[in-house]
Design an enzyme around this catalytic site. Sequence first.
Site, PDB file in Angstrom:
ATOM      1  N   HIS A  98      23.710  27.394 -27.627  1.00 56.03           N
ATOM      2  CA  HIS A  98      23.566  26.923 -26.323  1.00 56.03           C
ATOM      3  C   HIS A  98      24.437  25.807 -24.863  1.00 56.03           C
ATOM      4  CE1 HIS A  98      21.597  23.409 -28.066  1.00 56.03           C
ATOM      5  NE2 HIS A  98      20.644  23.144 -27.190  1.00 56.03           N
ATOM      6  N   HIS A 100      24.008  22.732 -24.625  1.00 59.78           N
ATOM      7  CA  HIS A 100      23.644  21.633 -24.108  1.00 59.78           C
ATOM      8  C   HIS A 100      24.742  20.194 -25.040  1.00 59.78           C
ATOM      9  CE1 HIS A 100      19.097  21.260 -24.028  1.00 59.78           C
ATOM     10  NE2 HIS A 100      19.176  21.582 -22.715  1.00 59.78           N
ATOM     11  N   ASP A 102      24.821  17.674 -26.226  1.00 56.74           N
ATOM     12  CA  ASP A 102      25.268  17.414 -27.383  1.00 56.74           C
ATOM     13  C   ASP A 102      25.175  18.377 -28.508  1.00 56.74           C
ATOM     14  OD1 ASP A 102      22.416  18.439 -26.637  1.00 56.74           O
ATOM     15  OD2 ASP A 102      21.840  17.761 -29.223  1.00 56.74           O
ATOM     16  N   ASP A 210      19.062  24.159 -31.882  1.00 57.26           N
ATOM     17  CA  ASP A 210      17.674  23.948 -31.110  1.00 57.26           C
ATOM     18  C   ASP A 210      16.563  25.022 -30.812  1.00 57.26           C
ATOM     19  OD1 ASP A 210      19.278  21.493 -31.778  1.00 57.26           O
ATOM     20  OD2 ASP A 210      19.205  21.070 -29.599  1.00 57.26           O
TER      21      ASP A 210
END
Length: 318
Positions: A98, A100, A102, A210
């Site tokens: 994904h 994000h 981080d 995640d």
Amino acid sequence: MCPPSRWFVVPIVFAMVATSVYTFAQSGPQPRTQVVMLGTGTPLPDPDRAGPSTAIVVNDTPYVVDAGIGIVRRAAAARQKGIAGLAPTKLRIAFLTHLHSDHTLGLPDLILTPWIMGRQEPLELYGPAGTKAMVDAILQAYTVDVKTRTEGLEQSNRTGYKVNVHEVTAGVVYTDANVKVTAFPAAHGSIESYAYRFDTADRSIVIMGDSTPKSGVVANCAGCDVLVHEAYTDASFALVPQQWKNYRRAFHTSTTELAKIAEETRPKLLVLYHRANPGCDQVGTEECRNAGSEAQMMSELQARYKGRVVAAHDLDVY
């Protein structure tokens, strides 16, 4: 290969994957598949943990999942410890779970550093919708760098910094002589996210990124050899404000939930990484940090799940 040390925590498993229906087009010795933890961190700026990134290395060919900060330097460190396939110029195929920050702060590094070191092939990058826009923006941001290196005294090649983006949907997204890669949805709050299953000639590996228990891990990792999964502790959940409780439930997986997932999937090895502690990181109290510690996580998980489980650190190899 270098002698065993802390980074090499468990023996490589040599077992044919009975459930795979994929036929591998190769002759000679079967490959030895290695799972290399390039980064096991979270958004927390922990100097001992690079951003989340995992490499599946088959026949000295690396397939990278996620591009957390520090990815290329961690790959170089793994190479120094004997993983020859993680030379910078071999970093050519990558998958994003994904978008994000981080999981993507190392993407400019993955695009540009191997090229500067001599990679001539474009990076083949697989990820969710929005990946192409991110890559286009990165390349735009580094226009001066690329122009200087290609037109100046370095005379760098004009292909190795380019990226072929493949925005994925659920299903088989990549195959070659070493591996078949299947993407499946990973429920991670409001952001589009995928997990990936890697089937090689000797192992099946699922990397979750995640996710919450609503993801398709049970269907895609039943009896898999290795499951790489994130979690947060129940003890830390009790200490964060309500807004962070709501966030955790929508975006991540607790140890209790992961134990249930592991009981249903029964992986030969469960690897814990990306030990999330949202809310505690922001609250900043010692009590909250300790409640989310690695020791606490292992204690909670092992109380509920009796299978083989390890807590990963950067440069661990399985």
